[in-house]
Design a protein around this motif. Structure first.
Motif, PDB file in Angstrom:
ATOM      1  N   LEU A  89      20.866 -58.944  60.564  1.00 35.07           N
ATOM      2  CA  LEU A  89      19.930 -57.967  60.002  1.00 35.07           C
ATOM      3  C   LEU A  89      18.666 -57.869  60.856  1.00 35.07           C
ATOM      4  CD1 LEU A  89      20.304 -58.789  56.202  1.00 35.07           C
ATOM      5  CD2 LEU A  89      21.109 -56.740  57.378  1.00 35.07           C
ATOM      6  N   ARG A  90      18.167 -59.023  61.303  1.00 38.10           N
ATOM      7  CA  ARG A  90      16.974 -59.003  62.159  1.00 38.10           C
ATOM      8  C   ARG A  90      17.296 -58.337  63.501  1.00 38.10           C
ATOM      9  NH1 ARG A  90      12.922 -61.896  60.014  1.00 38.10           N
ATOM     10  NH2 ARG A  90      13.436 -63.417  58.388  1.00 38.10           N
ATOM     11  N   TRP A  91      18.466 -58.610  64.024  1.00 34.28           N
ATOM     12  CA  TRP A  91      18.893 -57.995  65.299  1.00 34.28           C
ATOM     13  C   TRP A  91      19.007 -56.484  65.135  1.00 34.28           C
ATOM     14  CZ3 TRP A  91      23.455 -55.220  66.044  1.00 34.28           C
ATOM     15  CH2 TRP A  91      23.729 -54.860  67.367  1.00 34.28           C
ATOM     16  N   SER A  92      19.585 -56.038  64.024  1.00 35.49           N
ATOM     17  CA  SER A  92      19.782 -54.595  63.824  1.00 35.49           C
ATOM     18  C   SER A  92      18.444 -53.873  63.682  1.00 35.49           C
ATOM     19  CB  SER A  92      20.661 -54.344  62.597  1.00 35.49           C
ATOM     20  OG  SER A  92      20.036 -54.822  61.415  1.00 35.49           O
ATOM     21  N   LEU A  93      17.434 -54.557  63.121  1.00 34.55           N
ATOM     22  CA  LEU A  93      16.117 -53.944  63.003  1.00 34.55           C
ATOM     23  C   LEU A  93      15.479 -53.712  64.358  1.00 34.55           C
ATOM     24  CD1 LEU A  93      14.434 -55.756  59.982  1.00 34.55           C
ATOM     25  CD2 LEU A  93      15.239 -53.407  60.067  1.00 34.55           C
ATOM     26  N   ASP A  94      15.842 -54.544  65.337  1.00 32.03           N
ATOM     27  CA  ASP A  94      15.263 -54.435  66.687  1.00 32.03           C
ATOM     28  C   ASP A  94      15.944 -53.376  67.541  1.00 32.03           C
ATOM     29  OD1 ASP A  94      13.448 -56.408  66.138  1.00 32.03           O
ATOM     30  OD2 ASP A  94      14.717 -58.026  66.901  1.00 32.03           O
TER      31      ASP A  94
ATOM     32  N   ALA B  40      37.145 -57.607  46.237  1.00 35.27           N
ATOM     33  CA  ALA B  40      35.863 -57.054  45.820  1.00 35.27           C
ATOM     34  C   ALA B  40      34.913 -58.218  45.589  1.00 35.27           C
ATOM     35  CB  ALA B  40      36.009 -56.232  44.543  1.00 35.27           C
ATOM     36  N   ILE B  41      33.713 -58.123  46.141  1.00 34.57           N
ATOM     37  CA  ILE B  41      32.682 -59.130  45.901  1.00 34.57           C
ATOM     38  C   ILE B  41      31.544 -58.409  45.200  1.00 34.57           C
ATOM     39  CG2 ILE B  41      31.137 -60.845  46.908  1.00 34.57           C
ATOM     40  CD1 ILE B  41      32.962 -61.019  49.303  1.00 34.57           C
ATOM     41  N   ARG B  42      31.224 -58.862  43.989  1.00 38.28           N
ATOM     42  CA  ARG B  42      30.285 -58.119  43.152  1.00 38.28           C
ATOM     43  C   ARG B  42      29.021 -58.934  42.877  1.00 38.28           C
ATOM     44  NH1 ARG B  42      35.484 -56.511  40.669  1.00 38.28           N
ATOM     45  NH2 ARG B  42      35.858 -54.383  41.416  1.00 38.28           N
ATOM     46  N   GLY B  43      27.888 -58.293  43.175  1.00 40.23           N
ATOM     47  CA  GLY B  43      26.589 -58.905  42.985  1.00 40.23           C
ATOM     48  C   GLY B  43      25.543 -58.047  43.667  1.00 40.23           C
ATOM     49  N   PRO B  44      24.260 -58.338  43.453  1.00 40.63           N
ATOM     50  CA  PRO B  44      23.209 -57.532  44.081  1.00 40.63           C
ATOM     51  C   PRO B  44      23.164 -57.715  45.594  1.00 40.63           C
ATOM     52  CG  PRO B  44      22.260 -59.424  42.933  1.00 40.63           C
ATOM     53  CD  PRO B  44      23.707 -59.382  42.566  1.00 40.63           C
ATOM     54  N   TYR B  45      23.107 -56.602  46.312  1.00 35.25           N
ATOM     55  CA  TYR B  45      22.936 -56.570  47.768  1.00 35.25           C
ATOM     56  C   TYR B  45      24.092 -57.216  48.546  1.00 35.25           C
ATOM     57  CZ  TYR B  45      18.240 -54.877  46.917  1.00 35.25           C
ATOM     58  OH  TYR B  45      17.176 -54.120  46.505  1.00 35.25           O
ATOM     59  N   VAL B  46      25.276 -57.247  47.952  1.00 32.69           N
ATOM     60  CA  VAL B  46      26.417 -57.826  48.664  1.00 32.69           C
ATOM     61  C   VAL B  46      26.743 -57.015  49.913  1.00 32.69           C
ATOM     62  CG1 VAL B  46      28.884 -58.325  48.552  1.00 32.69           C
ATOM     63  CG2 VAL B  46      27.407 -58.933  46.641  1.00 32.69           C
ATOM     64  N   PHE B  47      26.791 -55.676  49.763  1.00 38.18           N
ATOM     65  CA  PHE B  47      27.133 -54.870  50.940  1.00 38.18           C
ATOM     66  C   PHE B  47      26.082 -55.011  52.025  1.00 38.18           C
ATOM     67  CE2 PHE B  47      26.659 -50.902  53.374  1.00 38.18           C
ATOM     68  CZ  PHE B  47      27.861 -50.952  54.074  1.00 38.18           C
ATOM     69  N   GLY B  48      24.811 -54.945  51.645  1.00 43.33           N
ATOM     70  CA  GLY B  48      23.754 -55.079  52.642  1.00 43.33           C
ATOM     71  C   GLY B  48      23.823 -56.388  53.392  1.00 43.33           C
ATOM     72  N   LEU B  49      24.157 -57.464  52.688  1.00 40.42           N
ATOM     73  CA  LEU B  49      24.233 -58.777  53.320  1.00 40.42           C
ATOM     74  C   LEU B  49      25.451 -58.899  54.238  1.00 40.42           C
ATOM     75  CD1 LEU B  49      23.241 -60.973  50.240  1.00 40.42           C
ATOM     76  CD2 LEU B  49      21.890 -60.666  52.339  1.00 40.42           C
ATOM     77  N   LEU B  50      26.571 -58.296  53.832  1.00 41.40           N
ATOM     78  CA  LEU B  50      27.831 -58.505  54.548  1.00 41.40           C
ATOM     79  C   LEU B  50      28.180 -57.408  55.553  1.00 41.40           C
ATOM     80  CD1 LEU B  50      30.285 -59.841  51.799  1.00 41.40           C
ATOM     81  CD2 LEU B  50      29.173 -61.143  53.614  1.00 41.40           C
ATOM     82  N   LYS B  51      27.415 -56.329  55.607  1.00 40.14           N
ATOM     83  CA  LYS B  51      27.831 -55.188  56.426  1.00 40.14           C
ATOM     84  C   LYS B  51      27.956 -55.543  57.902  1.00 40.14           C
ATOM     85  CE  LYS B  51      23.059 -53.419  56.624  1.00 40.14           C
ATOM     86  NZ  LYS B  51      22.175 -52.285  56.244  1.00 40.14           N
ATOM     87  N   GLY B  52      27.214 -56.538  58.367  1.00 43.09           N
ATOM     88  CA  GLY B  52      27.312 -56.936  59.765  1.00 43.09           C
ATOM     89  C   GLY B  52      28.555 -57.732  60.100  1.00 43.09           C
ATOM     90  N   GLU B  53      29.366 -58.058  59.088  1.00 44.34           N
ATOM     91  CA  GLU B  53      30.597 -58.815  59.334  1.00 44.34           C
ATOM     92  C   GLU B  53      31.733 -57.928  59.829  1.00 44.34           C
ATOM     93  OE1 GLU B  53      30.751 -62.479  58.882  1.00 44.34           O
ATOM     94  OE2 GLU B  53      28.754 -61.689  59.260  1.00 44.34           O
ATOM     95  N   THR B  54      31.553 -56.619  59.728  1.00 48.67           N
ATOM     96  CA  THR B  54      32.587 -55.695  60.187  1.00 48.67           C
ATOM     97  C   THR B  54      32.822 -55.843  61.680  1.00 48.67           C
ATOM     98  OG1 THR B  54      32.173 -54.053  58.463  1.00 48.67           O
ATOM     99  CG2 THR B  54      33.140 -53.252  60.506  1.00 48.67           C
ATOM    100  N   GLY B  55      34.093 -55.975  62.060  1.00 44.73           N
ATOM    101  CA  GLY B  55      34.452 -56.116  63.468  1.00 44.73           C
ATOM    102  C   GLY B  55      35.517 -57.179  63.652  1.00 44.73           C
TER     103      GLY B  55
END
Length: 371
Positions: free
Chosen positions: A362-367, A180-195
């Motif tokens: 994150l920038r790539w996903s926005l595009d 578990a990694i706990r802090g603000p916006y951890v999931f948002g920052l790391l969600k692109g690491e899945t794979g």
């Protein structure tokens, strides 16, 4: 005053004001004030069920407002410098503007990154899972390297980490681990690491010194609070297995069956927690982990359906396509297969310096095309 410098400063001020409005800065300030007034009212703390959610909301609002406030203050200061520079023939005000711009641009980039994390779950902490794939001992070693990379990243950001479960491999490394990694916006920052993450290097476990390709899968899901629930019958839909906790931990782990593994029968999803000595606490944590995984699976299913309608590939999931290549031989680089970002310093990356890749994703996903 230098016209190019003035234009650059004016452009940055305009971008800051636009970002301020897009983040609903005024609305968030108003809401924070409203909660503050409610907290000051008599009897507020008498109802904990009502008070705690408001406290959590205020904490998130303040965490969101702080960097925006600093950015706006910097913008106001820059505006004042521009006014002084228009009347200053000595050039001192112009020098101050030139010195202030880089820092303000850095702050702007940080707040802009926060703006990319717009989904409700993006602000949450996260569970991160690492599992060794193809590659034998090298894959187990690679999984441990990845686990260390994320732990170092969290440490440098001041986030808290908790090892929930780990299964050491026979010779070296790990078969899998959950943290578990706990802090603000951890999931948002790391969600692109899945794979799937692929490593190419000279194997330290091969006496002939041959090149080896290894794979490890990463999965990241949000950590919800205790009030979050989904439609699940824990007695009918989930199988629970208990076992003695493994790994380091003293004599206690050899005497009590405190480790809890939960398996969702319909999907086959499984989680395991052994970090606590109490079986009850491990069960509670495992339920939160499984709830988060089921939630994320449903989101991924919906995303896949939307992508299929557009004739596109769905989100890369746990154990799916390779998202990033780490090459240590014969060349030396790391390249992300989605954003295209590449660095020639893989060791820095493995030491936790992964922020450029997180932001690039994150920038790539926005595009990507919207629904």
């Amino acid at each position: 005053m230098d016209q190019e410098l003035q234009g650059k400063a004016r452009q940055l001020i305009a971008r800051i004001l636009h970002l301020r409005d897009s983040l609903d800065w005024a609305g968030k300030k108003t809401r924070a004030t409203e909660i503050g007034e409610l907290m000051a009212a008599a009897g507020f703390w008498d109802n904990q069920d009502r008070a705690q959610p408001l406290m959590d909301e205020l904490r998130q609002l303040n965490a969101s407002l702080k960097p925006i406030n600093e950015l706006i203050a910097g913008s106001d200061d820059l505006e004042a410098m521009l006014e002084l520079a228009a009347e200053d023939d000595s050039g001192e005000a112009e020098q101050e503007i030139a010195a202030a711009l880089p820092d303000l641009e850095t702050k702007f980039a940080a707040v802009e990154l926060q703006a990319m994390l717009a989904q409700p779950e993006d602000s949450l902490s996260a569970y991160l899972y690492v599992q060794a794939g193809e590659g034998g001992t090298d894959a187990s070693d690679w999984a441990q390297m990845l686990l260390r990379m994320y732990e170092r990243w969290a440490e440098e950001r001041g986030f808290q980490t908790e090892l929930l479960d780990i299964s050491p491999a026979e010779e070296a490394g790990i078969r899998n681990a959950s943290i578990a990694i706990r802090g603000p916006y951890v999931f948002g920052l790391l969600k692109g690491e899945t794979g799937v993450h692929r490593l190419i290097r000279i194997s330290p476990f091969d006496g002939a010194g041959r090149r080896q390709t290894s794979f490890a899968a990463v999965d990241v899901v949000p950590e919800f609070d205790d009030n979050f629930t989904i439609d699940i019958d824990w007695s009918q839909d989930v199988r629970e297995d208990v076992a003695r906790a493994g790994g380091a931990g003293g004599q206690h782990v050899n005497k009590t069956e405190s480790a809890v593994q939960l398996t969702h029968l319909a999907t086959g999803l499984s989680v395991r927690c052994q970090n606590e000595r109490s079986q009850h606490k491990n069960r509670a944590t495992a339920r939160k982990m499984l709830t988060a995984k089921l939630y994320q699976m449903e989101r991924d299913r919906r995303d896949a359906e939307k992508a299929a309608k557009r004739g596109q590939k769905s989100k890369i999931g746990f154990g799916g396509e390779t998202v990033r290549n780490y090459v240590l031989h014969p060349d030396s680089y790391v390249k992300d297969n989605r954003s295209g970002l590449k660095t020639s310093q893989p060791q820095a990356m493995l030491d936790g310096k992964i922020d450029p890749f997180l932001e690039a994703y994150l920038r790539w996903s926005l595009d990507q095309p919207a629904e």
